[in-house]
Design a protein around this motif. Structure first.
Motif: not given
Length: 313
Positions: A5-9, A36-40, A47-48
């Protein structure tokens, strides 16, 4: 939450919030990245990214804080990997160096050869580019060490240390009228066609500044990023050349007249750069020490740890 998830962000931010491009870079699917971003975000309760429909539009204020923490976590994960590499293979691996053409051609051959002699199992990977590209390669961990004259000190993500001083020189065909003058001034070359570096390379800003201070307009006939290219066109009679002094130290310039121009353009400082808080392997420290007798392991370690002593030349 997990590292994927961190890598995707991170990749979404690198790709200007384009999830399709982020997915391509990570060799996965766009819906997978989005999910993955939504789940994080759901796990964190913030909201990021602000969205318009399914598109990411901008990083939110809490997202900026999340991103800063992710950058720190991923940097430390990279350090953990390098620690593992260091202690599983003390004298082998790959040293990735980002640098400019001039440094790669004229400065690095001897230090690289000495490093290979000291660490024969270490492979060296040279990445060449503009000073800004050198800085970005170190920040993005494409390279562990960067060497350039301009730009490196402008990035907060980097720790930079002065490596050595150098000056520009004028190169002329032996038949040129200025070849008989021992000390050449700016006014002497202001009316000459000049062949020198592209504005983003090898101290070109000092050259432009010197002309501007004297209210003179240089006649730039040709710009290049490679000192050998500049000298080639000087030999063809297209103009006088201004190059870094490193480019005229070998025996291949016997057909040219070389005059120092430090009194006109001042001195330049080549700098070495590391990513802030990076973990460096033994042979990275060794290579830095080979670059300059001003650099040693303790000084570099202190700088990486955030000490603020004055390391300027």
């Amino acid at each position: 939450m997990n590292l994927h998830q961190f890598k995707f962000v991170q990749e979404a931010v690198r790709r200007n919030l384009n999830l399709t491009e982020a997915a391509k870079a990570l060799h996965t699917s766009q819906p997978g990245v989005s999910k993955a971003i939504i789940e994080l975000e759901e796990e964190l309760g913030v909201e990021i990214f602000a969205r318009h429909g399914k598109r990411l539009k901008r990083i939110t204020e809490p997202g900026q804080h999340v991103l800063a923490s992710i950058e720190l976590i991923m940097r430390e994960v990279g350090n953990l990997k390098r620690i593992g590499e260091q202690f599983s293979a003390q004298d082998s691996g790959t040293l990735s160096i980002a640098t400019t053409h001039t440094q790669a051609r004229y400065v690095l051959p001897v230090p690289v050869a000495k490093l290979r002699e000291a660490y024969p199992k270490v492979n060296v990977s040279l990445h060449q580019g503009s000073p800004d590209q050198v800085a970005r390669m170190v920040i993005d961990e494409v390279a562990e060490i960067g060497i350039a004259t301009e730009s490196l000190a402008d990035y907060a993500e980097l720790v930079t240390l002065p490596c050595y001083e150098w000056q520009h020189v004028l190169v002329l065909p032996k038949s040129h009228p200025l070849a008989d003058k021992e000390r050449i001034h700016l006014e002497d070359i202001a009316s000459e066609p000049i062949i020198t570096y592209h504005p983003s390379f090898t101290g070109r800003t000092r050259i432009d500044h010197a002309f501007a201070q004297k209210k003179l307009a240089p006649r730039i006939a040709l710009e290049a990023i490679d000192s050998d290219v500049i000298k080639t066109y000087v030999r063809l009679g297209l103009g006088v050349g201004i190059v870094a002094e490193m480019a005229v130290r070998d025996d291949s310039n016997a057909d040219l007249v070389v005059r120092p121009m430090g009194h006109v353009f001042g001195t330049n400082i080549a700098r070495v750069a590391f990513k802030r808080s990076a973990y460096l392997r033994n042979f990275v420290f060794k290579f830095a020490e080979l670059l300059s007798d001003r650099l040693d392991r303790n000084l570099i370690a202190k700088a990486l740890a955030g000490h603020h002593e004055d390391y300027e030349l």
